[in-house]
Design a protein around this motif. Structure first.
Motif, short mmCIF file in Angstrom:
data_model
loop_
_atom_site.label_atom_id
_atom_site.label_comp_id
_atom_site.label_asym_id
_atom_site.label_seq_id
_atom_site.Cartn_x
_atom_site.Cartn_y
_atom_site.Cartn_z
N GLY A 281 7.05 -1.66 11.54
CA GLY A 281 6.34 -0.78 10.60
C GLY A 281 7.38 -0.10 9.72
N GLN B 33 -7.81 1.00 14.92
CA GLN B 33 -9.03 1.81 14.81
C GLN B 33 -10.16 1.04 14.12
OE1 GLN B 33 -8.35 5.11 12.14
NE2 GLN B 33 -7.08 3.86 10.80
N THR C 164 7.65 -11.84 10.09
CA THR C 164 7.79 -10.44 10.53
C THR C 164 7.14 -10.24 11.90
OG1 THR C 164 7.89 -9.66 8.25
CG2 THR C 164 7.31 -8.03 9.92
N ALA D 30 2.03 6.14 15.46
CA ALA D 30 2.10 4.90 16.24
C ALA D 30 3.45 4.80 16.98
CB ALA D 30 1.91 3.68 15.34
N MET E 180 -7.72 -3.80 -0.15
CA MET E 180 -6.73 -3.75 0.93
C MET E 180 -6.49 -2.31 1.37
SD MET E 180 -4.82 -5.51 2.94
CE MET E 180 -3.26 -5.61 3.82
N GLY F 103 -3.26 -5.17 11.70
CA GLY F 103 -3.16 -5.73 10.36
C GLY F 103 -2.52 -7.10 10.47
N PRO F 104 -2.27 -7.76 9.34
CA PRO F 104 -1.65 -9.09 9.37
C PRO F 104 -0.37 -9.14 10.22
CG PRO F 104 -2.42 -8.60 7.18
CD PRO F 104 -2.65 -7.35 7.97
N ALA G 90 -2.61 6.59 11.30
CA ALA G 90 -3.65 7.60 11.53
C ALA G 90 -3.60 8.01 13.00
CB ALA G 90 -5.00 7.00 11.17
N LEU H 58 0.83 -1.21 0.00
CA LEU H 58 0.00 0.00 0.00
C LEU H 58 0.87 1.26 0.00
CD1 LEU H 58 -2.81 -1.06 2.50
CD2 LEU H 58 -2.81 -1.20 -0.01
N ASP I 62 6.45 -13.59 4.56
CA ASP I 62 6.59 -12.27 5.19
C ASP I 62 5.85 -12.16 6.52
OD1 ASP I 62 6.52 -9.60 5.97
OD2 ASP I 62 6.13 -8.79 4.00
N PHE J 278 -8.43 2.96 19.28
CA PHE J 278 -7.89 4.26 19.72
C PHE J 278 -8.83 5.42 19.44
CE2 PHE J 278 -5.64 3.94 15.51
CZ PHE J 278 -6.02 5.14 14.94
N1 LIG Z 1 9.77 -4.85 8.76
C1 LIG Z 1 9.30 -5.73 7.91
O1 LIG Z 1 10.00 -6.65 7.52
C2 LIG Z 1 7.89 -5.63 7.44
C3 LIG Z 1 7.29 -6.69 6.78
C4 LIG Z 1 5.94 -6.61 6.42
C5 LIG Z 1 5.24 -5.44 6.69
N2 LIG Z 1 5.87 -4.40 7.29
C6 LIG Z 1 5.17 -3.16 7.61
O2 LIG Z 1 4.34 -3.41 8.75
C7 LIG Z 1 3.26 -2.49 8.73
C8 LIG Z 1 1.95 -3.25 8.88
O3 LIG Z 1 1.72 -4.13 7.78
P1 LIG Z 1 0.28 -4.77 7.58
O4 LIG Z 1 0.35 -5.64 6.36
O5 LIG Z 1 -0.22 -5.35 8.84
O6 LIG Z 1 -0.54 -3.43 7.19
P2 LIG Z 1 -2.08 -3.02 7.23
O7 LIG Z 1 -2.21 -1.78 6.44
O8 LIG Z 1 -2.95 -4.19 6.87
O9 LIG Z 1 -2.37 -2.71 8.77
C9 LIG Z 1 -2.00 -1.53 9.42
C10 LIG Z 1 -3.01 -1.33 10.57
O10 LIG Z 1 -2.59 -0.22 11.38
C11 LIG Z 1 -3.76 0.44 11.83
N3 LIG Z 1 -3.40 1.78 12.32
C12 LIG Z 1 -3.31 2.95 11.64
N4 LIG Z 1 -2.87 3.93 12.46
C13 LIG Z 1 -2.69 3.36 13.69
C14 LIG Z 1 -2.24 3.85 14.95
N5 LIG Z 1 -1.88 5.14 15.10
N6 LIG Z 1 -2.18 2.98 16.01
C15 LIG Z 1 -2.54 1.67 15.86
N7 LIG Z 1 -2.97 1.16 14.68
C16 LIG Z 1 -3.02 1.98 13.61
C17 LIG Z 1 -4.66 0.41 10.61
O11 LIG Z 1 -6.02 0.65 10.94
C18 LIG Z 1 -4.42 -1.01 10.08
O12 LIG Z 1 -5.34 -1.96 10.61
C19 LIG Z 1 3.38 -1.72 7.41
O13 LIG Z 1 4.08 -0.51 7.62
C20 LIG Z 1 4.23 -2.64 6.58
O14 LIG Z 1 4.92 -1.93 5.57
C21 LIG Z 1 7.17 -4.48 7.66
#
Ligand SMILES: NC(=O)c1ccc[n+]([C@@H]2O[C@H](COP(=O)([O-])OP(=O)(O)OC[C@H]3O[C@@H](n4cnc5c(N)ncnc54)[C@H](O)[C@@H]3O)[C@@H](O)[C@H]2O)c1
Ligand SMILES: [Zn+2]
Ligand SMILES: [Zn+2]
Length: 385
Positions: A300, A211, A166, A282, A366, A188-189, A261, A43, A162, A230
């Motif tokens: 993140g 949220q 992760t 966050a 998504m 999220g996942p 957010a 995304l 992943d 939140f």
């Molecule tokens: N480091 C790594 O190796 C690695 C691997 C995979 C994903 N990621 C990163 O992990 C993050 C999450 O991935 P995902 O697939 O679960 O994404 P996702 O977009 O499905 O989920 C993110 C979630 O965070 C929530 N959110 C938004 N603002 C928030 C806040 N202030 N407090 C709490 N929750 C909040 C959203 O509502 C959403 O449910 C992304 O930044 C992604 O790029 C990192």
């Protein structure tokens, strides 16, 4: 062949005329993709936030496939093998790979000294095409790919590329001690898996903040944790302090990253004006609600430019910050065992199974989180018959 084609921010399409990938180096293999996923990380690309995301590239860093062609020096894989392909592209022999820092390989991404190579993740991460396609080229094939055990469901296998590792590494980096209170930001996942894995390291209490009620309801059951929205809290930091004896959590995990957010100024600076490497809301909450001497684990994703963080609080509270891209390959042996023993059931997070031809709808779903979307999986035509 059929593959996802990026046309610019918020525009992706299924393209039936993409060239087949070819062996470009003796250590490459070509795989016929069996499953690929759309990730929260995709995304950031889709929303136009990642530098040097070029029109015409194919995304997809989470995929599994069947080997159809091998380069002349590939030793461990044969045509017909089915493999989990870690999202990191790593050479296996540089100083960082030798430390199993596969996310920081120094050879696979010649353009950068921070992140290594990542499939389908812009030229900032090496310019490799990804696996949201019928076929994909996999470099350094003796290093990353891991054979899928016969007993393993392909839907479980694709999540080992992943999100499961992760989430596991997020918990590992938290240095969780027996009985610790862990707060995970993001349901999220990745946050779901971080919450689930926190118990494996001995957490005594796990709390997840997001949220989206449907995701919180899911993680509450999936990872047996407490959940809070939140949007219903006046101040998430004060609230977390209140429910943790006023001292704060032992460990906080940022599983949200640059598109957080919850704070207008951070959203404006990080997501709208792009004046910092993402919205750090966050991360602020994690730093401010962990206890003195606690650990903040960041998985993140944030951009390479500067970002505002309360560094004074980090210093004055004596916080340890640990962060990285996941080193997928390092965790696979243990996580395959956990899947075998039923300790982790990855495929339960899959909410949508989408034909690759409908990849554009998948991204829309998504991105908007409509239809209670947690994890969409793309299935190419040849894997459906
Ligand atoms: N480091 C790594 O190796 C690695 C691997 C995979 C994903 N990621 C990163 O992990 C993050 C999450 O991935 P995902 O697939 O679960 O994404 P996702 O977009 O499905 O989920 C993110 C979630 O965070 C929530 N959110 C938004 N603002 C928030 C806040 N202030 N407090 C709490 N929750 C909040 C959203 O509502 C959403 O449910 C992304 O930044 C992604 O790029 C990192
Ligand atoms: Zn991912
Ligand atoms: Zn390397």
């Amino acid at each position: 062949m059929l593959a996802m084609n990026y046309r610019g921010p918020f525009k992706v399409r299924a393209d039936h005329n993409r060239p087949y990938p070819e062996i470009e180096h003796p250590e490459d293999v070509i795989v016929r993709v069996l499953r690929s996923c759309i990730c929260g990380s995709d995304l950031h690309l889709y929303h136009g936030l990642v530098p040097d995301t070029r029109v015409g590239t194919t995304f997809g860093h989470e995929f599994i496939g069947e080997v159809v062609e091998t380069g002349s020096s590939v030793e461990t894989l044969n045509v017909g093998d089915r493999v989990i392909v870690p999202f990191n592209i790593a050479c296996g022999r540089c100083a960082f790979c030798k430390q199993k820092l596969y996310g920081n390989c120094h050879e696979a991404n010649a353009q950068a000294t921070a992140v290594g190579g990542v499939f389908g993740y812009s030229h900032t991460a090496g310019g490799y095409n990804g696996g949201q396609a019928e076929y994909a080229r996999v470099p350094y094939a003796d290093v990353g790919p891991t054979k899928i055990p016969d007993w393993m469901d392909l839907d479980d296998a694709v999540l080992l590329t992943d999100v499961v590792p992760t989430g596991y590494q997020a918990a590992e980096m938290g240095g969780i001690m027996p009985g610790d209170t862990v707060v995970v930001f993001g349901a999220g996942p990745v946050g779901i898996m971080a919450a689930k894995c926190s118990w494996l390291f001995g957490a005594g209490r796990v709390i997840v903040i997001d949220q989206l009620d449907f995701r919180l309801e899911f993680v509450k059951k999936y990872a047996q944790c407490d959940v809070y929205n939140f949007k219903e809290l006046e101040d998430p930091v004060v609230f977390i302090k209140k429910i943790t004896d006023s001292l704060g959590a032992d460990v906080c995990i940022d599983a949200v990253g640059c598109e957080a957010a919850g704070d207008t100024m951070n959203t404006l600076l990080g997501r709208k004006l792009l004046l910092q490497g993402g919205s750090t809301t966050a991360l602020h909450w994690a730093i401010n609600s962990v206890k003195k001497g606690g650990i903040v684990s960041i998985v993140g994703v944030y951009g390479p430019t500067n970002a505002l963080v309360p560094i004074g609080n980090v210093v004055n509270k004596g916080i340890t910050i640990r962060a990285n891209q996941c080193s997928v390959k390092r965790h696979l042996p243990r996580l395959i065992e956990h899947v075998k023993n039923g300790i982790i059931n990855p495929k339960e997070i899959i909410t949508h199974r989408i034909p690759l031809e409908e990849v554009a709808e998948g991204y829309h779903l998504m991105s908007t989180k409509l239809d209670n979307c947690i994890k969409p999986v793309l299935i190419p035509p040849s894997a459906r018959s």
